[in-house]
Scaffold this active site. Structure first.
Site, PDB file in Angstrom:
ATOM      1  N   GLU A 127       3.437  -8.460   7.077  1.00 30.60           N
ATOM      2  CA  GLU A 127       2.179  -9.093   6.683  1.00 30.60           C
ATOM      3  C   GLU A 127       2.318 -10.054   5.511  1.00 30.60           C
ATOM      4  OE1 GLU A 127      -0.798  -6.136   6.043  1.00 30.60           O
ATOM      5  OE2 GLU A 127      -0.684  -5.364   8.082  1.00 30.60           O
TER       6      GLU A 127
ATOM      7  N   GLU B 209       1.003  -1.754  14.166  1.00 29.95           N
ATOM      8  CA  GLU B 209       0.209  -0.831  13.339  1.00 29.95           C
ATOM      9  C   GLU B 209      -1.204  -0.800  13.872  1.00 29.95           C
ATOM     10  OE1 GLU B 209      -0.068  -1.435   9.061  1.00 29.95           O
ATOM     11  OE2 GLU B 209       2.057  -1.925   8.943  1.00 29.95           O
TER      12      GLU B 209
ATOM     13  N   ASP C 146       0.815  -1.211   0.000  1.00 23.17           N
ATOM     14  CA  ASP C 146       0.000   0.000   0.000  1.00 23.17           C
ATOM     15  C   ASP C 146       0.858   1.274   0.000  1.00 23.17           C
ATOM     16  OD1 ASP C 146      -2.317   1.587   0.341  1.00 23.17           O
ATOM     17  OD2 ASP C 146      -2.069   1.557   2.519  1.00 23.17           O
TER      18      ASP C 146
ATOM     19  N   TYR D 280      -6.668  -3.563  12.345  1.00 26.96           N
ATOM     20  CA  TYR D 280      -7.480  -2.415  11.913  1.00 26.96           C
ATOM     21  C   TYR D 280      -8.945  -2.642  12.271  1.00 26.96           C
ATOM     22  CZ  TYR D 280      -3.378  -0.496   9.723  1.00 26.96           C
ATOM     23  OH  TYR D 280      -2.135   0.046   9.525  1.00 26.96           O
TER      24      TYR D 280
END
Ligand code: BDP
Length: 640
Positions: free
Chosen positions: A452, A541, A208, A505
């Protein structure tokens, strides 16, 4: 490598070059430095530039552009170095270009460097993304796979061939990503001629951030004596008030080498000395290297001067290199991360090397501004998400006491074909290069081998076991991790990591808008992790996009209020786990950053607590309050 077009030549070239880099590293990669015996000449500024827009991107090789001045091969434009080339012009084709671009510059080499046979001249590129081939006066001197890490070539004999001519440096850089590159990517051809023109292709990526390309860090010429200090490694320890610096020095060339090692304190006063290529230096009344906010005098650095005299049959050579040394230890228990035997709590950020116009290009004003912002926030640490950052940044971290989790470009490893041997071999080489470059930085406290990855896939276990064991063998003083996103993710590689770094998230990618689920989901997640692996956990994160200036109360996604509320809910859970096994929190992200275009991104990722121009959103103030409270609350501001 499948680069666009039907180019067997290029493919062969690529394969050869990839193969070539899978050799064990020879030699050190000391940061170039001036001393009485070394000189540095920066080649930054404007270079001639030409993107190879030919259908197969291969015209530059077919017509050997490196053999003459680039301007003679066709139209060139001025391109700043260092900088990504993508955002420099108004041309969308160049912004989104995939394939080879060519840089060229002519430089004058000081006459003495040429006439003095005892001087070794080295050409060094701080980083270029992704694959580079370098020629000097039309002759190939090196090639390198991978952005973010330096490479160099000795060019002494080459420049002595034509002593009166300026030296023409040509660098071809290709940003194409394949299943075997780090990060990986694929090239996809769109063959439906009713929808796409002939030869239409796209670069697919699974990460990303914008795949910025070009020469991203300084290009230098530097000299050393022919016989020279090639590499230095230090390891530090202490007991009570006495510090120990164990060192190893390697010298290239010559025989009858005499090495004198002198350690000096910050004020230049003599501390200890030794002789020989390896040994130990004892430091009485040691001043330890402490993180920012953990001690009133953070980032204490000694200087280790390595002085070489080498006598050969015909000449005597003298060299000197001074390495900053911070004396500190790192240890990890089941529940704690210890720096100098004291529990360290990471309150920090994830960053990107990213800014307007420059892309990923090195930029001092930006770097210094970012350090000032980090210190204002009360940040004591960051992760180099998702690739190694410039050495100058790590040097600043050493001096300011900012703790670093040093991550390699292993991001977006999602395709099962990227777990094959070719990918693994390259990943191992990247770890070799990273550890070789960064091993002596006291600020670097942990290696991250990936972000990840799809580590639930069957080949992942062998891949990560090999990778982590390899990294531990390279450096026995630092823990190793890879950053994971979901419980399943860690199954295969999990048992090998020293610290669990978990991204999540909640109330963003899942259960959108439902901030109320965060406490339950986050604590369940932590408890499961800890029960399974019995390792300390870092929230590596978490965050939410916020478009600056967008407000709504009660909070809605994308507003500054929502970002704040989401962070606050996470913080409540962190505070419950903090005295158990939870050892740190790194916000995603320090600043907004550019990504490729897509429906999930509005001109980039907006999870920054600062805008891309480094102006604070509301969340910056929330975090600042928290981080200063954390620093004070734990009492770690007090001297030991
Ligand atoms: C994480 C990735 C990071 C992304 C972030 C996001 O590690 O690179 O930018 O998600 O989606 O999973 O904002």
């Amino acid at each position: 490598m499948s680069v666009p077009g039907s180019f067997s030549v290029l493919r062969v070239l690529w394969l050869l070059s990839v193969f070539g880099t899978v050799l064990p590293l020879d030699g050190g990669m000391l940061f170039p430095q001036e001393s009485s015996f070394r000189e540095v000449k920066e080649l930054n500024g404007l270079w001639d530039f030409r993107a190879d827009g030919s259908p197969n991107r291969n015209e530059g090789f077919e017509k050997a552009w490196h053999k003459r001045r680039l301007a003679e091969t066709g139209p060139v434009i001025e391109m700043p170095v260092p900088a990504s080339y993508n955002d420099i012009t108004q041309d969308p084709t160049l912004r989104d270009f995939i394939g080879w671009v060519w840089y060229e510059r002519e430089v004058f080499v000081p006459a003495r460097w040429i006439s003095d046979e005892g001087t070794r001249v080295v050409l060094r590129v701080g980083s270029a993304h992704y694959y580079s081939i370098v020629w000097v006066n039309g002759e190939k001197v090196t090639e390198h796979e991978g952005g973010h890490l330096p490479f160099e070539a000795e060019i002494s004999s080459l420049i002595r061939k034509e002593p009166t001519k300026p030296c023409r440096i040509t660098i071809a850089v290709n940003n194409t990503l394949t299943l075997e590159t780090l990060p990986p990517g694929t090239i996809q051809y769109m063959n439906d001629s009713s929808r796409y023109p002939d030869g239409f292709f796209v670069q697919n990526i699974d990460f990303d951030f914008f795949n910025y390309a070009g020469i991203h860090r300084s290009v230098l010429l530097y000299t050393t004596p022919k016989v020279h200090v090639d590499d230095i490694s230090v390891e530090t320890n202490f007991m009570d008030n006495t510090g120990l610096v164990r060192y190893k020095v390697s010298v290239q060339g010559g025989f009858n080498n005499t090495l004198n090692i002198t350690l000096m304190d910050k004020d230049g006063h003599f501390v200890a000395s030794s002789n020989g290529s390896s040994g130990g230096l004892k430091v009485v009344d040691v001043k330890l290297w402490w993180p920012y906010l953990m001690h009133e005098n953070p980032g204490y650095l000694y200087s280790m001067k390595v002085h070489l005299i080498a006598v050969s049959e015909t000449s005597t050579y003298e060299d000197e290199y001074t390495l900053p040394v911070g004396i500190r230890t790192i240890n990890v228990t089941n529940t704690q991360f210890l720096i100098n035997n004291k529990p360290f709590y990471f309150h920090g950020v994830n960053k990107h090397e990213d800014s307007d116009i420059r892309g990923r290009g090195f930029d001092w004003p930006l770097i210094v501004k970012d350090f000032n912002l980090m210190k204002w926030l009360g940040v004591n640490s960051f992760r180099t998400s998702h690739y190694p950052y410039a050495e100058e940044i790590l040097q600043m971290c050493d001096r300011h006491g900012i703790v670093v989790i040093d991550e390699c470009p292993g991001v977006g490893i999602k395709d099962i074909r990227s777990f094959r041997n070719a990918s693994l071999s390259h990943h191992l080489v990247v770890m070799d290069e990273l550890v070789r470059r960064d091993k002596n930085h006291p600020s670097v406290v942990m290696w991250s081998v990936a972000n990840e990855p799809a580590s639930e896939m069957p080949p992942a276990e062998f891949y990560f076991k090999t990778l982590i064991e390899h990294t531990k063998a390279l450096d026995q003083t630092r823990p190793v991790t890879y950053v994971t996103i979901a419980a399943a993710d860690m199954d295969k590689g999990g048992p090998y990591v020293d610290v669990v770094c978990a991204n999540s998230y909640f109330a963003w990618y899942f259960d959108q808008g439902r901030l109320d689920i965060i406490p339950l989901q986050l604590s369940t997640h932590f408890e499961n992790w800890y029960r399974k692996y019995q390792r300390p956990i870092i929230q590596s994160e978490y965050g939410a996009d916020a478009v600056p200036g967008l407000h709504m109360d009660p909070p809605m996604m994308f507003t500054e209020e929502y970002q704040n509320a989401l962070l606050q809910s996470y913080h409540d859970v962190f505070d419950q786990k903090r005295n158990q096994y939870f050892i740190g929190e790194l916000i995603w992200n320090f600043a907004d950053f550019m990504t490729s275009q897509g429906i999930y991104r509005v001109v980039g990722n907006k999870k920054g607590i600062f805008t891309r121009q480094r102006q604070p959103k509301a969340a910056a103030f929330l975090l600042r309050k928290r981080y200063w409270r954390l620093a004070n609350e734990t009492g770690r501001l007090l001297p030991d």
